[in-house]
Design a protein around this motif. Structure first.
Motif, mmCIF file in Angstrom:
data_model
loop_
_atom_site.group_PDB
_atom_site.id
_atom_site.type_symbol
_atom_site.label_atom_id
_atom_site.label_comp_id
_atom_site.label_asym_id
_atom_site.label_seq_id
_atom_site.Cartn_x
_atom_site.Cartn_y
_atom_site.Cartn_z
ATOM 1 N N THR A 35 29.568 35.186 38.547
ATOM 2 C CA THR A 35 30.952 35.203 38.977
ATOM 3 C C THR A 35 31.551 36.283 38.023
ATOM 4 O O THR A 35 31.635 36.992 36.919
ATOM 5 C CB THR A 35 31.481 34.267 39.019
ATOM 6 O OG1 THR A 35 32.228 34.391 39.935
ATOM 7 C CG2 THR A 35 31.929 33.412 37.356
ATOM 8 N N THR A 36 32.768 36.967 38.779
ATOM 9 C CA THR A 36 34.095 37.068 38.642
ATOM 10 C C THR A 36 34.530 36.719 37.096
ATOM 11 O O THR A 36 35.080 35.307 37.234
ATOM 12 C CB THR A 36 35.163 38.122 39.191
ATOM 13 O OG1 THR A 36 35.622 36.466 39.457
ATOM 14 C CG2 THR A 36 34.519 39.267 39.929
ATOM 15 N N PHE A 37 34.976 37.569 35.771
ATOM 16 C CA PHE A 37 35.391 36.507 34.152
ATOM 17 C C PHE A 37 36.317 37.215 34.690
ATOM 18 O O PHE A 37 36.847 38.675 34.345
ATOM 19 C CB PHE A 37 34.919 36.761 33.749
ATOM 20 C CG PHE A 37 34.526 36.411 32.238
ATOM 21 C CD1 PHE A 37 34.669 34.955 31.781
ATOM 22 C CD2 PHE A 37 35.703 36.951 30.877
ATOM 23 C CE1 PHE A 37 35.072 34.838 30.565
ATOM 24 C CE2 PHE A 37 36.259 36.695 30.171
ATOM 25 C CZ PHE A 37 36.273 35.453 29.515
ATOM 26 N N GLY A 38 37.492 35.892 34.048
ATOM 27 C CA GLY A 38 38.806 36.559 33.758
ATOM 28 C C GLY A 38 39.401 36.846 35.236
ATOM 29 O O GLY A 38 40.960 37.611 35.113
ATOM 30 N N ALA A 85 37.926 28.993 36.770
ATOM 31 C CA ALA A 85 38.947 29.275 36.400
ATOM 32 C C ALA A 85 38.704 28.065 35.532
ATOM 33 O O ALA A 85 39.028 28.816 33.977
ATOM 34 C CB ALA A 85 39.910 28.989 36.968
ATOM 35 N N GLU A 86 38.449 27.732 35.667
ATOM 36 C CA GLU A 86 37.518 26.623 34.478
ATOM 37 C C GLU A 86 36.581 26.939 33.788
ATOM 38 O O GLU A 86 36.627 26.465 32.425
ATOM 39 C CB GLU A 86 37.320 24.961 35.526
ATOM 40 C CG GLU A 86 36.897 23.829 34.355
ATOM 41 C CD GLU A 86 37.739 23.610 33.272
ATOM 42 O OE1 GLU A 86 37.802 22.855 32.347
ATOM 43 O OE2 GLU A 86 38.777 24.203 33.108
ATOM 44 N N LEU A 87 36.023 27.339 34.100
ATOM 45 C CA LEU A 87 34.738 27.832 33.415
ATOM 46 C C LEU A 87 34.698 28.931 32.479
ATOM 47 O O LEU A 87 34.245 29.763 31.795
ATOM 48 C CB LEU A 87 33.189 28.443 34.248
ATOM 49 C CG LEU A 87 32.613 27.328 35.251
ATOM 50 C CD1 LEU A 87 31.943 28.680 36.195
ATOM 51 C CD2 LEU A 87 31.663 26.402 34.556
ATOM 52 N N ASP A 88 35.648 30.003 32.924
ATOM 53 C CA ASP A 88 36.678 30.844 32.115
ATOM 54 C C ASP A 88 37.493 30.467 31.157
ATOM 55 O O ASP A 88 36.375 31.182 29.471
ATOM 56 C CB ASP A 88 37.568 31.541 33.114
ATOM 57 C CG ASP A 88 36.847 32.746 34.067
ATOM 58 O OD1 ASP A 88 35.587 32.623 34.413
ATOM 59 O OD2 ASP A 88 38.135 33.842 34.987
#
Length: 824
Positions: free
Chosen positions: A275-278, A286-289
């Protein structure tokens, strides 16, 4: 014809599989070339080129059709069938090669046809980037020595040399050559052997002369998780569970890399973070980031991993650089997207295509090479260039990276679609290794399931994996700013030169004045030479051994100049070290040239024709030869060590001694010839030069036909021109270094001031000689090309080229100096 296509296809298949099969690269096209030679029309040649494209594609790239079929779920057989149908689009160089080669052979002969065909092949690959970015030269990777040539000529140059080698072998098998006997066959075979010998010689020199790497090595940990088929696993396990599995696997392997292997940085493969990071799309994202940033902070080393980025234009396949304590440092966005899977060209895209090909992607391409820093725990900052998957097939991207200051390459790829046929993944790794050879940058390459590896500056894989294994690859390589290679300085220059040569050939063919009446066109016969008129007052009388010695010394001096040009191009430190340049110039050029001059001077003799005899007097010795014994007087066809005369006796043998002349004397000898007077008897001291047949003879004739210009006077060229160039440069240096035009004189005295100017003059004198050498090489190559294609126009072209050379030397060098001063 079918047998020829089949034979080449089988050899192509073995060639693509590596190992000892790289030797087949020098002969794999020979059966097809013999079939092309028999093509009666251009249409037939085009059709045979089409068949060659199909055979080569089937032999070397069947794995791609099968992998494509599995990826699109249409089946391996259907994918292979589509690939073979599209072979002319997949390998378009075969069509241009066949057509250009046929037309050139018909008009100019076999040798020009071979050169033009090879140029058409390379130019087509340069103008029309291929679907996979492949080229024939990649197959030389298993040869450690031969692959080093990519640093000078790139993979396009390797392909060109392979084609010429194939042409030489095919020519030796032609009936005309076989009928002429073993000695005749040896000539094209020798030309075929020239390519591998040149590559092997350069490779061995490079490998033996490479300095020991310096500096602390960069130790990287690369995670090959062997987790593939993301879509299927998402459907089976659920998105959340599958993403959790991917991240936990990479966390665990990264922990091992950091805590047990003590790596400086960690690299994950392409699109491993799905998925998109940042730029999270949801709260869960957002939690995974934040989780990844926390892992990086805990590890204390930078992480680089494949992910996605997005902006208003859309999404990108990207590599994220995450720094401990600083978070996201930046992205590299993949530049070279794979067509029809990662993107669709705008002119082809549309709802109907998307319905027909639902697996097509819609990513946006990045904007080119980017260099990002790895800030290590020990305080070092290593600039690295990331490449993602298909990026590593682009030579220009790697070149741009090293020009931006990269000291290492990080390559991330997802080769999972090669799982069923690992050959494609192995070929991909071999092609990626050429980016290290071309740039002399170490490379750390990680893939999802193989092949990952640590690749040094020579392309050697020091540590690697097998296909389909879950493993941690750890490797350390020294990093530093490498000396720029020729391919870095000039870019992919072989393709541009090949395209320019084809344009020149087309121009030559387009003008009626340059057209020949038949393909066997020859230069006009050289006129008869009067021995009395041809001989100057003094000549050098050379035995075969003495001529060989003087010739080798002079050839060594000329070769030394070319070598020095190459060294100066590649070695930035030498370009700023005048004393080192003087030492190198003296050793490579002045010493062998002075030795050749001494040999010729020692053999100098007074020459005259008296009482029907040729008398050669040197000191107290006198050598005589009766003119009645002389059947022919011939100018040397090979000016070695310079122009000269040979005397053919009535017995059919040449007189043992050759008579070396100066350039001016040789031209006078040529002008003394008269076309109407052929040798009728030895008593008249007249002899005829045989008709000039072949390129060397035509080339020699052009050299003798051009009169000496005043601009070639050594005083003007080697003394006054360097003085005129050194004066403003030295004046500017004095102002910069000492504050005034005579600053060094005021500070250190007249001796220091004059010594400094002498060094500046010497540097410019060397520069003038080297520039003249390069111009002379260009003039000679262009003259040889015209002598090959249009012998009757060779003298006129040589005269024009000489004038252009004078303009380039006397106006180009001052212009370059003024431009440099203006920019400064």
């Amino acid at each position: 014809m079918p047998a020829a296509i089949l034979a080449s296809a089988l050899m192509s298949a073995l060639y693509a599989r590596g190992g000892a099969g790289w030797l087949l690269g020098f002969v794999l096209l020979v059966p097809c070339l013999r079939a092309l030679d028999a093509s009666p029309t251009v249409t037939r040649a085009l059709l045979r080129g089409w068949a060659m494209a199909i055979g080569y594609t089937a032999g070397a790239f069947a794995w791609f059709g099968i992998a494509f079929g599995h990826y699109t779920q249409i089946g391996g057989a259907a994918g292979l069938a589509i690939l073979l149908l599209a072979a002319p689009l997949f390998q378009p160089q075969f069509l241009s090669f066949a057509v250009v080669r046929h037309l050139t052979r018909q008009r100019y002969g076999a040798a020009p046809g071979a050169l033009a065909g090879a140029a058409a092949w390379v130019a087509t690959e340069w103008l029309l980037p291929k679907f996979l970015g492949d080229t024939l030269g990649y197959g030389l990777y298993p040869s450690v020595a031969l692959r080093q040539g990519a640093a000078v000529v790139g993979t396009a140059g390797l392909t060109l040399l392979l084609l010429l080698a194939n042409e030489g072998v095919a020519a030796a098998l032609a009936p005309a050559w076989r009928a002429a006997g073993p000695r005749a066959i040896a000539r094209p075979l020798a030309m075929a052997a020239l390519a591998p010998l040149l590559l092997a010689g350069y490779g061995q020199f490079t490998l033996s002369a490479s300095p020991a790497p310096q500096g602390k090595p960069l130790r990287m940990g690369m995670i090959q998780s062997n987790i593939i088929d993301y879509e299927r696993q998402r459907q089976e396990k659920g998105t959340a569970a599958f993403v959790r599995e991917v991240l936990d696997t990479h966390y665990a392997m990264s922990y091992d890399a950091v805590e047990r292997q003590h790596v400086d940085a960690v690299v994950w493969s392409e699109t491993v973070y799905p998925t998109t990071f940042g730029h999270p799309k949801s709260a869960a994202g957002a939690e995974l980031d934040r989780e990844i940033v926390g892992i990086v902070n805990a590890a204390g080393v930078p992480f680089v991993f494949g992910t996605y980025d997005r902006d208003r234009a859309g999404e990108y396949n990207a590599a994220a650089f995450v720094q401990p304590g600083a978070g996201l440092l930046g992205f590299y966005r993949k530049t070279r997207l794979f067509p029809l899977t990662e993107y669709v060209p705008a002119w082809l895209d549309g709802p109907q295509l998307r319905r027909l090909l639902p697996w097509t992607g819609n990513w946006q391409p990045g904007n080119g090479a980017r260099v990002l820093p790895l800030r290590l725990a020990d305080g070092r900052e290593i600039p690295v260039q990331p490449l993602i998957c298909f990026d590593d097939m682009d030579t220009n991207l790697a070149i741009d990276g090293v020009r931006l200051g990269a000291q290492a390459i990080l390559t991330m790829s997802n080769d999972s679609w090669f799982t069923a046929d690992p050959l494609g993944a192995r070929l991909h790794q071999s092609a990626a290794a050429f980016r290290s050879i071309e740039t002399r940058l170490p490379q750390f390459r990680v893939t999802s399931n193989g092949y990952s590896g640590v690749i040094d500056a020579t392309g050697a894989i020091l540590a690697g994996t097998r296909m389909g294994e879950q493993t941690l690859v750890v490797g350390a390589l020294p990093v530093q700013t490498p000396a720029p290679t020729l391919i870095v300085r000039w870019g992919d220059w072989v393709g541009r030169v090949a395209a320019a040569a084809l344009v020149l050939l087309a121009v030559v063919a387009a003008f009626p004045a340059w057209r020949s009446a038949h393909t066997g066109e020859e230069a006009t016969a050289a006129p008869a030479i009067s021995l009395a008129a041809a001989l100057p007052a003094r000549v050098a009388v050379l035995s075969p051994a003495t001529r060989l010695l003087a010739g080798l010394l002079r050839a060594g001096a000329r070769g030394g100049l070319l070598w020095m040009c190459l060294v100066l191009l590649l070695n930035e430190a030498l370009r700023t070290n005048t004393l080192a340049q003087i030492r190198l110039f003296s050793m490579l050029f002045l010493l062998p040239e002075a030795a050749a001059w001494c040999v010729l001077t020692a053999c100098s003799a007074q020459a005259m024709v008296v009482n029907g005899k040729l008398a050669l007097t040197r000191g107290g010795r006198r050598r005589e030869l009766a003119l009645s014994e002389v059947a022919e007087v011939q100018l040397w066809r090979l000016p070695f060590p310079g122009p000269g005369l040979s005397l053919r006796l009535n017995t059919g043998r040449r007189w043992r001694y050759g008579l070396a002349l100066t350039n001016a004397d040789a031209r006078a000898a040529a002008r003394a010839a008269t076309a109407a007077q052929l040798a009728q008897s030895a008593k008249s001291a007249q002899a005829a030069e045989p008709s000039v047949r072949g390129v060397p003879q035509v080339y020699a004739q052009t050299s003798l036909a051009i009169g000496r210009s005043r601009l070639d006077h050594p005083l003007l060229k080697h003394i006054l021109l360097p003085f005129a160039l050194a004066l403003p440069a030295f004046h500017l240096y004095q102002h910069i270094a000492y504050g005034s035009a005579f600053g060094e004189y005021y500070s250190f005295g007249l001796k220091a001031y004059l010594s400094a100017f002498a060094l500046w003059w010497a540097a410019w004198a060397i520069g003038v000689v080297l520039t003249q050498t390069l111009l002379r090489m260009a003039i000679s190559m262009a003259t040889l090309l015209v002598a090959l294609l249009r012998p009757a126009r060779a003298i006129a072209m040589r005269r024009w080229l000489e004038r252009a050379g004078h303009v380039a030397l006397y106006l180009g060098m001052p212009g370059w100096l003024l431009l440099t001063i203006y920019r400064a």
